[in-house]
Design a protein around this motif. Sequence first.
Motif, PDB file in Angstrom:
ATOM      1  N   GLY A 263       0.761  -1.244   0.000  1.00 29.11           N
ATOM      2  CA  GLY A 263       0.000   0.000   0.000  1.00 29.11           C
ATOM      3  C   GLY A 263       0.789   1.290   0.000  1.00 29.11           C
ATOM      4  N   VAL A 264       2.116   1.229  -0.114  1.00 31.10           N
ATOM      5  CA  VAL A 264       2.884   2.471  -0.172  1.00 31.10           C
ATOM      6  C   VAL A 264       2.996   2.943  -1.621  1.00 31.10           C
ATOM      7  N   THR A 265       3.381   4.210  -1.815  1.00 32.21           N
ATOM      8  CA  THR A 265       3.665   4.727  -3.151  1.00 32.21           C
ATOM      9  C   THR A 265       5.172   4.673  -3.373  1.00 32.21           C
ATOM     10  N   MET A 266       5.564   4.129  -4.519  1.00 32.93           N
ATOM     11  CA  MET A 266       6.982   4.037  -4.867  1.00 32.93           C
ATOM     12  C   MET A 266       7.297   5.088  -5.926  1.00 32.93           C
ATOM     13  N   LEU A 267       8.390   5.823  -5.726  1.00 32.71           N
ATOM     14  CA  LEU A 267       8.881   6.755  -6.739  1.00 32.71           C
ATOM     15  C   LEU A 267      10.326   6.338  -7.016  1.00 32.71           C
ATOM     16  N   ARG A 268      10.512   5.625  -8.103  1.00 31.10           N
ATOM     17  CA  ARG A 268      11.850   5.135  -8.454  1.00 31.10           C
ATOM     18  C   ARG A 268      12.539   6.178  -9.328  1.00 31.10           C
ATOM     19  N   LYS A 269      13.642   6.734  -8.803  1.00 31.24           N
ATOM     20  CA  LYS A 269      14.336   7.810  -9.512  1.00 31.24           C
ATOM     21  C   LYS A 269      15.243   7.261 -10.611  1.00 31.24           C
ATOM     22  N   GLY A 270      15.365   8.014 -11.685  1.00 26.59           N
ATOM     23  CA  GLY A 270      16.252   7.584 -12.770  1.00 26.59           C
ATOM     24  C   GLY A 270      16.156   8.545 -13.936  1.00 26.59           C
ATOM     25  N   LYS A 271      16.548   8.079 -15.109  1.00 33.16           N
ATOM     26  CA  LYS A 271      16.453   8.906 -16.316  1.00 33.16           C
ATOM     27  C   LYS A 271      15.013   9.406 -16.463  1.00 33.16           C
ATOM     28  N   SER A 272      14.067   8.470 -16.312  1.00 31.21           N
ATOM     29  CA  SER A 272      12.679   8.844 -16.054  1.00 31.21           C
ATOM     30  C   SER A 272      12.381   8.435 -14.624  1.00 31.21           C
ATOM     31  N   ASP A 273      11.502   9.193 -13.953  1.00 32.48           N
ATOM     32  CA  ASP A 273      11.074   8.767 -12.624  1.00 32.48           C
ATOM     33  C   ASP A 273       9.849   7.869 -12.789  1.00 32.48           C
ATOM     34  N   PHE A 274       9.908   6.668 -12.222  1.00 31.60           N
ATOM     35  CA  PHE A 274       8.768   5.759 -12.301  1.00 31.60           C
ATOM     36  C   PHE A 274       7.992   5.812 -10.989  1.00 31.60           C
ATOM     37  N   ILE A 275       6.687   5.977 -11.127  1.00 30.81           N
ATOM     38  CA  ILE A 275       5.839   6.075  -9.941  1.00 30.81           C
ATOM     39  C   ILE A 275       4.807   4.959 -10.003  1.00 30.81           C
ATOM     40  N   SER A 276       4.660   4.229  -8.908  1.00 33.76           N
ATOM     41  CA  SER A 276       3.659   3.174  -8.912  1.00 33.76           C
ATOM     42  C   SER A 276       2.294   3.809  -9.150  1.00 33.76           C
ATOM     43  N   ASP A 277       1.462   3.180  -9.933  1.00 32.68           N
ATOM     44  CA  ASP A 277       0.147   3.663 -10.370  1.00 32.68           C
ATOM     45  C   ASP A 277       0.233   4.592 -11.567  1.00 32.68           C
ATOM     46  N   VAL A 278       1.362   5.242 -11.750  1.00 34.21           N
ATOM     47  CA  VAL A 278       1.551   6.133 -12.891  1.00 34.21           C
ATOM     48  C   VAL A 278       2.861   5.672 -13.520  1.00 34.21           C
ATOM     49  N   LYS A 279       2.893   5.508 -14.812  1.00 32.90           N
ATOM     50  CA  LYS A 279       4.071   4.850 -15.371  1.00 32.90           C
ATOM     51  C   LYS A 279       5.351   5.646 -15.195  1.00 32.90           C
ATOM     52  N   SER A 280       5.385   6.880 -15.661  1.00 27.72           N
ATOM     53  CA  SER A 280       6.636   7.617 -15.527  1.00 27.72           C
ATOM     54  C   SER A 280       6.449   9.112 -15.660  1.00 27.72           C
TER      55      SER A 280
END
Lengths: 371, 371
Positions: A263-280
């Motif tokens: 149930g947490v929100t993930m924001l994976r940082k990188g060339k594009s930032d990937f966010i759970s529920d939202v692709k990038s």
Amino acid sequence: MLIKHGINSGFGAIYMLASSPVLRRQQFLIRCLGDYSDQNTNTHQKRMQGIKFTSGASLEADAENVLRAITPTLDPNRHKGQAGKIAVIGGCREYTGAPYFAAISALKIGADLSHVFCTKDAAAVIKSYSPELIVHPVLEESYGVRDDEKRIISGKVLAEVAKWMERFDCLVIGPGLGRDPFLLDCVSKIIKLARQSNVPIVIDGDGLFLVTNSLDLISGYPLAVLTPNVNEYKRLVQKVLSCEVNDEEAHEQLLSLAKRIGGVTMLRKGKSDFISDVKSVSIYGSPRRCGGQGDILSGSVAVFLSWARHAIRDGDSSISSKNPAMLGSIAGSALMRKAASLAFDNKKRSTLTTDIIEYLGRSLEDICPVR
Amino acid sequence: MLIKHGINSGFGAIYMLASSPVLRRQQFLIRCLGDYSDQNTNTHQKRMQGIKFTSGASLEADAENVLRAITPTLDPNRHKGQAGKIAVIGGCREYTGAPYFAAISALKIGADLSHVFCTKDAAAVIKSYSPELIVHPVLEESYGVRDDEKRIISGKVLAEVAKWMERFDCLVIGPGLGRDPFLLDCVSKIIKLARQSNVPIVIDGDGLFLVTNSLDLISGYPLAVLTPNVNEYKRLVQKVLSCEVNDEEAHEQLLSLAKRIGGVTMLRKGKSDFISDVKSVSIYGSPRRCGGQGDILSGSVAVFLSWARHAIRDGDSSISSKNPAMLGSIAGSALMRKAASLAFDNKKRSTLTTDIIEYLGRSLEDICPVR
């Protein structure tokens, strides 16, 4: 200027009705004109009209409209604190820049008050970076605490943070925290306290080291955002999914990770930032990778998460069913990337984190003018 | 550009004779021309001619004219200190920004010397913000003092402040003071000493916490200005009037409060600043509510109160019957609001207290050019 996200189902999905890029751009420009052409009407309400949330698949979202939707109008009737009170838990003998970057970024975006809870060694240095921050020298590292004192000192640390907790709109846990076991044990208790008080938390840096080894701390807490960089993400994937990072199915893996943690929100940082529920969140940005940019992001997400929560509480129907952690992540990522891009245009290879921070205000003003 | 106040009776009331806004504006422009067309005459005396103080009801005052009336001309024959020596009592382990903001604001407006009396922990940090300030590490918090030492330490603290007291034109008591009981006990003694020496005092922040619980400290002292924000005002009203804040009869309640406390000037901060005896200072201003703006105000009021007192002492007939605390409050409020407005025009949501301080000089120069 559009920031595009592929969308998956989850807490909420943001969609724009138009499918043609040209048509979308036209609609966006029309919305902008509509939003700000009449200076005397309620601009916030008008901004909201620009966002079309609906259900569907494989459509795109406009991160700038998310920023407009959740950023509060500046009302002279409001008083100090109502635009946000943020606290950063971090700063130790070794690290002082990271908590400063996170805390000052929150102020530069528009929060009213920004606190830092750090060790005594770090406090004087962080204070000296800026008189705008309120810095509490309350954390302790093992080297300064005898074994027989640990229980009492831990209680004192928690009490110092607890007396402020109800006032905060969001905590950022981790920038410059270090990995001292006693300090991390105290921070675990602070996270539990934040959950009890229903205070949102953004976890970055050494805070991710802590929660990767103690997933229960954040599992099942929908007001938590995790913002891992490449290495922090790798450790999380290994620990939680017992496998290696799979970039070919990056989004699916991110969703699995968020789901397994709970149930947490993930924001994976990188060339594009990937966010759970939202692709990038993929446009803007800078190729410069100076240390400290992640700290700006964590402070930014904290402010926008707070603002999203307030907008939802205020009954904003266009985002009432949305997850504020997800909205805050989109907005924080987009603003950080825009500021980094503007700073890089100006400073090129010599761009530092401080330069990016100086563009946060202009970046938000470009997207969401105060009047 | 006129700042307007409805007027009540009290220590003194400021009135402009003209009743039509257009006529007032014309008179104002004529006054400006008259003041500054002849650069070789005594501009201060000429400024004073522009202000019409008389008795009457429901007329208006011009805060810019108050600023002009009390701001001293810069005379090369004067020496260091004659344009004002301000001291801020505040700064502890937790807070260092607030006393810095108050003290540096005093200098930026035109005071010659600005001192800070704070704890040892705070002193090095405040010194590091600016080499312009004189910072005395003399205050002590309970954690550093044994019970059996308290009487001696308290005496030493008072002696350190006492040896400077006669030199100061105004004290600001409260920015970043904290609420440590031993420290507040020492500050109570400093307030008593200031009263004995007839040194004006501006009380803000935790200084208001102190005097709200010990009203005798300031009761009946006409050279005291209290500058509460919304929460500090609420506590004062509850304590002194035993009721809740009544915004429908805001000015009447403010007057009751000032009267019950006994002869002090109240400056209630908010969307408009309400000043006892003068209804409000309401134009200029910024919708940004970042922490620290109140500290600028307290430092500003301290300088203008000092200047007003000097102007009255110098026999300025146009303000000789006026209360310098009230004049200082009007001028401080107007200048702070103008600077905040200019900073906000430039920096929008990212406006911080430091940005506002940078506009103090230009704001005063706009209203009251040096030649």
